[in-house]
Design a protein around this motif. Structure first.
Motif, mmCIF file in Angstrom:
data_model
loop_
_atom_site.group_PDB
_atom_site.id
_atom_site.type_symbol
_atom_site.label_atom_id
_atom_site.label_comp_id
_atom_site.label_asym_id
_atom_site.label_seq_id
_atom_site.Cartn_x
_atom_site.Cartn_y
_atom_site.Cartn_z
ATOM 1 N N GLN A 1 -7.434 9.301 14.512
ATOM 2 C CA GLN A 1 -7.238 10.619 15.117
ATOM 3 C C GLN A 1 -5.794 11.080 14.938
ATOM 4 O O GLN A 1 -5.545 12.250 14.638
ATOM 5 N N ILE A 2 -4.852 10.165 15.075
ATOM 6 C CA ILE A 2 -3.443 10.509 14.867
ATOM 7 C C ILE A 2 -3.215 10.960 13.426
ATOM 8 O O ILE A 2 -2.516 11.943 13.171
ATOM 9 N N ALA A 3 -3.835 10.267 12.474
ATOM 10 C CA ALA A 3 -3.689 10.646 11.059
ATOM 11 C C ALA A 3 -4.266 12.036 10.810
ATOM 12 O O ALA A 3 -3.665 12.850 10.097
ATOM 13 N N GLU A 4 -5.430 12.334 11.410
ATOM 14 C CA GLU A 4 -6.034 13.663 11.258
ATOM 15 C C GLU A 4 -5.138 14.746 11.859
ATOM 16 O O GLU A 4 -4.948 15.811 11.257
ATOM 17 N N LEU A 5 -4.599 14.463 13.034
ATOM 18 C CA LEU A 5 -3.720 15.441 13.678
ATOM 19 C C LEU A 5 -2.440 15.648 12.894
ATOM 20 O O LEU A 5 -1.930 16.774 12.807
ATOM 21 N N GLU A 6 -1.925 14.591 12.297
ATOM 22 C CA GLU A 6 -0.717 14.709 11.478
ATOM 23 C C GLU A 6 -0.989 15.580 10.253
ATOM 24 O O GLU A 6 -0.182 16.432 9.888
ATOM 25 N N THR A 7 -2.146 15.380 9.629
ATOM 26 C CA THR A 7 -2.524 16.213 8.481
ATOM 27 C C THR A 7 -2.656 17.672 8.900
ATOM 28 O O THR A 7 -2.175 18.573 8.205
ATOM 29 N N LEU A 8 -3.289 17.904 10.038
ATOM 30 C CA LEU A 8 -3.432 19.259 10.566
ATOM 31 C C LEU A 8 -2.066 19.885 10.837
ATOM 32 O O LEU A 8 -1.821 21.043 10.501
ATOM 33 N N ARG A 9 -1.146 19.105 11.409
ATOM 34 C CA ARG A 9 0.210 19.600 11.700
ATOM 35 C C ARG A 9 0.930 19.984 10.409
ATOM 36 O O ARG A 9 1.553 21.054 10.323
ATOM 37 N N ILE A 10 0.811 19.145 9.386
ATOM 38 C CA ILE A 10 1.467 19.427 8.109
ATOM 39 C C ILE A 10 0.897 20.700 7.485
ATOM 40 O O ILE A 10 1.647 21.554 7.003
ATOM 41 N N ASN A 11 -0.429 20.840 7.519
ATOM 42 C CA ASN A 11 -1.054 22.048 6.967
ATOM 43 C C ASN A 11 -0.628 23.296 7.723
ATOM 44 O O ASN A 11 -0.390 24.346 7.115
ATOM 45 N N ARG A 12 -0.534 23.191 9.032
ATOM 46 C CA ARG A 12 -0.099 24.351 9.825
ATOM 47 C C ARG A 12 1.350 24.708 9.536
ATOM 48 O O ARG A 12 1.703 25.887 9.505
ATOM 49 N N ARG A 13 2.184 23.714 9.320
ATOM 50 C CA ARG A 13 3.583 23.992 8.966
ATOM 51 C C ARG A 13 3.669 24.722 7.623
ATOM 52 O O ARG A 13 4.455 25.649 7.451
ATOM 53 N N LYS A 14 2.837 24.294 6.669
ATOM 54 C CA LYS A 14 2.821 24.958 5.361
ATOM 55 C C LYS A 14 2.400 26.417 5.511
ATOM 56 O O LYS A 14 3.007 27.312 4.918
ATOM 57 N N LYS A 15 1.352 26.650 6.305
ATOM 58 C CA LYS A 15 0.893 28.025 6.536
ATOM 59 C C LYS A 15 1.983 28.841 7.221
ATOM 60 O O LYS A 15 2.201 30.006 6.884
ATOM 61 N N HIS A 16 2.663 28.235 8.177
ATOM 62 C CA HIS A 16 3.732 28.942 8.887
ATOM 63 C C HIS A 16 4.835 29.352 7.925
ATOM 64 O O HIS A 16 5.322 30.489 7.962
ATOM 65 N N LYS A 17 5.232 28.438 7.038
ATOM 66 C CA LYS A 17 6.282 28.756 6.066
ATOM 67 C C LYS A 17 5.838 29.879 5.137
ATOM 68 O O LYS A 17 6.614 30.776 4.819
ATOM 69 N N THR A 18 4.581 29.827 4.703
ATOM 70 C CA THR A 18 4.055 30.870 3.822
ATOM 71 C C THR A 18 4.050 32.217 4.523
ATOM 72 O O THR A 18 4.498 33.225 3.961
ATOM 73 N N LEU A 19 3.552 32.245 5.759
ATOM 74 C CA LEU A 19 3.518 33.502 6.517
ATOM 75 C C LEU A 19 4.923 34.011 6.821
ATOM 76 O O LEU A 19 5.174 35.215 6.757
ATOM 77 N N ASP A 20 5.817 33.104 7.145
ATOM 78 C CA ASP A 20 7.191 33.509 7.437
ATOM 79 C C ASP A 20 7.835 34.147 6.205
ATOM 80 O O ASP A 20 8.472 35.200 6.302
ATOM 81 N N SER A 21 7.626 33.535 5.054
ATOM 82 C CA SER A 21 8.157 34.085 3.808
ATOM 83 C C SER A 21 7.538 35.447 3.519
ATOM 84 O O SER A 21 8.233 36.392 3.125
ATOM 85 N N PHE A 22 6.227 35.555 3.726
ATOM 86 C CA PHE A 22 5.524 36.817 3.507
ATOM 87 C C PHE A 22 6.065 37.902 4.437
ATOM 88 O O PHE A 22 6.324 39.031 4.010
ATOM 89 N N MET A 23 6.260 37.572 5.701
ATOM 90 C CA MET A 23 6.768 38.554 6.669
ATOM 91 C C MET A 23 8.177 39.020 6.290
ATOM 92 O O MET A 23 8.480 40.208 6.384
ATOM 93 N N ARG A 24 9.023 38.100 5.866
ATOM 94 C CA ARG A 24 10.376 38.495 5.447
ATOM 95 C C ARG A 24 10.313 39.421 4.235
ATOM 96 O O ARG A 24 11.066 40.388 4.140
ATOM 97 N N ASP A 25 9.391 39.134 3.324
ATOM 98 C CA ASP A 25 9.227 39.969 2.134
ATOM 99 C C ASP A 25 8.739 41.365 2.523
ATOM 100 O O ASP A 25 9.219 42.373 1.994
ATOM 101 N N ILE A 26 7.782 41.443 3.432
ATOM 102 C CA ILE A 26 7.249 42.729 3.895
ATOM 103 C C ILE A 26 8.335 43.546 4.599
ATOM 104 O O ILE A 26 8.417 44.769 4.418
#
Length: 102
Positions: free
Chosen positions: A35-60
Motif C-alpha cells: 500500500q505504501i508503494a502504491e501511495l508513493e507511485t500516486l504521489r509521484i504521478n500527482r507531483r508530475k501533474k502538478h508541475k505540468t499544470l503549473d507550467s501550463f498556467m504560467r504559460d497562459i
C-alpha cells in the motif's frame, strides 16, 4: 511482531500458535508495504501533474487575454481528442475529461 518474538523467547508458547501469529503479522506487513508503494507511485504521478499544470498556467498567464490565432502548443496542452461524426458533429474531449459538442 517484535512483541510476539519477545513473548516467544520469555514464555513457553505453542510453536504452531506462534508461527500462525507471526505469519499473520508478516502478511499485514506485506500488505502495508504494498500500500505504501502504491501511495508513493500516486504521489509521484500527482507531483508530475502538478508541475505540468503549473507550467501550463504560467504559460497562459503570459498570453494575451484573447487568442487571435491558432496556437499549436495550447491545443496539444488541453485537447485530448476530437471525435468527428458522419452528421458533422464534433466532440472535443479535453485532457481533464470534459467533453464539448459542437
Amino acid at each position: 511482531m517484535r512483541k510476539s518474538i519477545y513473548e516467544n523467547v520469555r514464555v513457553a508458547v505453542n510453536q504452531d500458535e506462534f508461527n500462525e501469529r507471526h505469519n499473520s503479522y508478516m502478511e499485514r506487513h506485506q500488505k502495508a508495504t504494498e500500500q505504501i508503494a502504491e501511495l508513493e507511485t500516486l504521489r509521484i504521478n500527482r507531483r508530475k501533474k502538478h508541475k505540468t499544470l503549473d507550467s501550463f498556467m504560467r504559460d497562459i498567464e503570459k498570453r494575451p487575454l484573447f487568442i487571435e490565432e491558432f496556437d499549436k502548443k495550447l491545443w496539444i496542452a488541453i485537447v485530448d481528442k476530437v471525435t468527428v461524426f458522419s452528421d458533422g458533429r464534433l466532440v472535443f474531449t479535453f485532457k481533464d475529461g470534459t467533453d464539448i459538442e459542437t
